[in-house]
Design an enzyme around this catalytic site. Structure first.
Site, PDB file in Angstrom:
ATOM      1  N   ASP A 328     -14.874 -42.211 -62.377  1.00  0.00           N
ATOM      2  CA  ASP A 328     -15.401 -40.915 -62.805  1.00  0.00           C
ATOM      3  C   ASP A 328     -15.192 -40.704 -64.311  1.00  0.00           C
ATOM      4  OD1 ASP A 328     -16.538 -38.359 -61.809  1.00  0.00           O
ATOM      5  OD2 ASP A 328     -14.674 -37.529 -62.611  1.00  0.00           O
ATOM      6  N   GLU A 357     -19.125 -44.221 -64.126  1.00  0.00           N
ATOM      7  CA  GLU A 357     -20.003 -43.054 -64.170  1.00  0.00           C
ATOM      8  C   GLU A 357     -20.329 -42.747 -65.629  1.00  0.00           C
ATOM      9  OE1 GLU A 357     -20.438 -38.296 -63.431  1.00  0.00           O
ATOM     10  OE2 GLU A 357     -18.518 -39.204 -63.936  1.00  0.00           O
ATOM     11  N   ASP A 423     -23.651 -34.610 -57.756  1.00  0.00           N
ATOM     12  CA  ASP A 423     -23.702 -33.927 -59.053  1.00  0.00           C
ATOM     13  C   ASP A 423     -25.081 -33.379 -59.395  1.00  0.00           C
ATOM     14  OD1 ASP A 423     -21.027 -34.176 -59.914  1.00  0.00           O
ATOM     15  OD2 ASP A 423     -21.352 -36.248 -60.512  1.00  0.00           O
TER      16      ASP A 423
END
Length: 584
Positions: A328, A357, A423
């Protein structure tokens, strides 16, 4: 000739190793400016009679965007080293391009030429071979299935009883995933990506409390071991999500700094600007993810922090035999940490997939020493701009070509391709409920290089706006599922597995369709070519086949119908056609 537009940089996108004996070389020229590019190449140490011995090979025009033509060639290297230059030919002149600029004739000495000093096998970009053949399924554990009510959090709501809120809990857990593995096997996926499962305060778990513990509301270590084993029995790989950019508010070292301030032994684990820390300020007085005080940024340059997080990376691989790490906010962590992370992970289990990410162009992380791939949101945007936002065919092909040529092919083949995630708004919502447009987007996703991913519930027609709307409870009542969409996605996964021209091919070519709303492109394998026609409009269209397809007997991949040397192809409204020709 427009000399200022000619560009070749010895970066991984324009000079990369295919294996220990061959390399791919690329060069850019101004669009429609150069008619032919020939590469001059040879071993720098092969000389005869005081003359460097070189060969020449024509390069292929592989694609174009609004500014450039992209040329490519593959060269064999008998001695793992190379000197090379380019002969550029336009309508009115021919020049030689080298590392030192332009020449009217080939330099006789080797010094001006571009140089690959030595192709070291241990420096070849080598992502796990299994990834390019993997279709992922993303699971948000709190919303997939409640398989063990005995571990529900105290404030749990009945499954799907209301729309999700940022702080609501419905009791999804790992046992719920085990209970529904047959659904995933039936669909055909062979990889699961889980958002974080470590102990955390929130329902999304991106605010880690303990990196070494499974969140009690999800299960325990034995449940995860069983889940991974059951997945592996079905040929399904498992990827976990880790947040090394920041911890959660209740992470013990951060709590210690809140309590003891400058006297805390953990003060250098974070980035404080002043004491006492103020987590409730609009802009906290310490570094955070965005300005979220509940997510303090970790100091990954601190040796103690680095050692702790690398232990985390090893532990979940060694103990649970996971197959991948999704990382992340990966672009906000220092590169040195990621280099050590890669060494640690690959030493623990060589074929673990490392996925960062990152939402933007990511070359600095994809040179072979950090990640295997990133989440390919630029592809998401390009697909949706074409299908949903009426971007022109020309603009789409230009943006896709530019994107594909910004990375070496081994990277493109393992990029994590997606249409939506936890997201973003769900693809059906983004498509204003138009299921046909959803299908077109999925077909495009599966036909481009990379490893495609389905967000849980998309396959049965779930909708939802941005967080928290995209995080609703999975619908398990079959009477409320879109079975037509499920069947289409299932078929698409099967096509991906049986067609070498779907996703893992080496070459893609865009064609003029003659119709504003029809995208036409072909993909190639050794013995087959697949022609893909996408009609986004609300009317049926007839397109003229590319000339290279007119003299062949074509096969409609879906119906199996033989199309005998046709000149046109009919495409229904908001639909597609897949036709293939055999080369052998």
């Amino acid at each position: 000739m427009i000399f200022s537009a000619v560009s070749h940089l010895q970066t991984p996108a324009e000079l990369y190793s295919i294996n220990k004996e061959s390399v791919c070389v690329r060069i850019k020229t101004a669009k429609n400016d150069v008619l032919q590019v020939t590469i001059i190449h040879g071993d720098p140490y092969v000389w005869e009679q005081d003359s460097w011995q070189s060969s020449e090979k024509s390069m292929s025009l592989a694609g174009s965007d609004d500014l450039h033509d992209y040329w490519t060639v593959t060269l064999q290297l008998p001695h793992s080293r190379l000197r090379y230059g380019f002969i550029l030919t336009s309508t009115d002149e021919s020049v030689v391009y080298t590392e030192r600029g332009f020449y009217q004739e080939k330099p006789k000495h080797v010094s001006p030429y571009f140089c690959l000093p030595y192709l070291h096998e241990n420096e070849i970009f080598s992502p796990p071979s299994w990834v390019k053949d993997t279709v992922w399924y993303q699971i948000f554990p709190e919303r997939f299935s409640n398989g063990d009510p005995s571990i529900n959090p105290d404030n749990v709501l009945p499954w799907g009883s209301e729309e999700p809120q940022v702080d609501s809990f419905f009791g999804g857990d790992l046992q719920g995933v085990i209970n529904h593995l047959d659904h995933l096997s039936d669909l055909g996926i062979n990889g699961i990506y889980f958002t974080p499962i470590f102990k955390a305060f929130s329902n999304h778990k991106y605010d880690t409390i303990d990196y070494m513990q499974i969140d009690p509301q999800f299960g325990d270590e034995q449940t995860l071991i069983k889940l991974v084993q059951e997945c592996h029995k079905r040929g399904i790989r498992v990827m976990l999500d880790a947040v090394f950019n920041h911890s959660g508010y209740y992470f013990e070292p951060f709590q210690d700094v809140l309590k003891n301030g400058e006297d805390s032994r953990y003060r250098d684990w974070f980035h404080p600007h002043a004491y006492p820390l103020d987590p409730h300020a609009q802009k906290p007085n310490y570094e955070t993810f965005a300005f979220v005080g509940m997510m303090p940024k970790l100091n990954t340059a601190n040796p103690e922090v680095k050692d702790y997080l690398l232990q985390v990376a090893r532990y979940w691989i060694e103990t649970f035999d996971i197959d991948g790490w999704r990382l992340d906010v990966a672009n906000e962590v220092d590169h040195d940490f990621w280099r050590d992370f890669r060494r640690t992970v690959k030493e623990t289990k060589e074929d673990v997939y490392i996925l960062g990410e990152i939402w933007h162009q990511s070359t600095p992380w994809l040179v072979g020493d950090q990640f295997d791939a990133v989440m390919n949101y630029p592809l998401t945007d390009a697909i949706q701009d074409f299908v949903l936002r009426e971007e022109t065919v020309e603009s789409f092909t230009q943006s896709i070509t530019r994107h594909l040529f910004s990375y070496p092919q081994p990277v493109n083949q393992v990029q994590f391709n997606l249409l939506d995630s936890h997201d973003t708004a769900r693809v059906l919502t983004e498509s204003n409920g138009n299921k046909n447009h959803v299908m077109l987007q999925y077909l495009m996703l599966f036909s481009f290089p990379g490893s495609p991913c389905i967000y849980y519930g998309d396959e049965i027609g779930m909708a939802g706006d941005n967080d928290p709307g995209c995080r609703a409870c999975m619908i398990w009542d079959q009477n409320k599922q879109d079975t037509e969409l499920f069947t289409f996605v299932k078929d698409l996964i099967q096509w991906r597995k049986e067609l070498p021209t779907m996703g893992t091919y080496e070459t893609i070519q865009f064609h003029e369709s003659g119709v504003d709303d029809v995208l036409l492109y072909s993909t190639y394998s050794n013995d087959e070519v697949l022609l893909i026609a996408i009609n986004r409009s609300q009317t049926a269209q007839s397109i003229v086949l590319p000339e290279s397809f007119m003299d062949y007997t074509l096969i409609d991949h879906i119906s199996g119908e033989t199309l005998d040397k046709q000149t046109a192809l009919e495409i229904s409204k908001e639909h597609f056609r897949l036709v293939k020709k055999h080369l052998s």
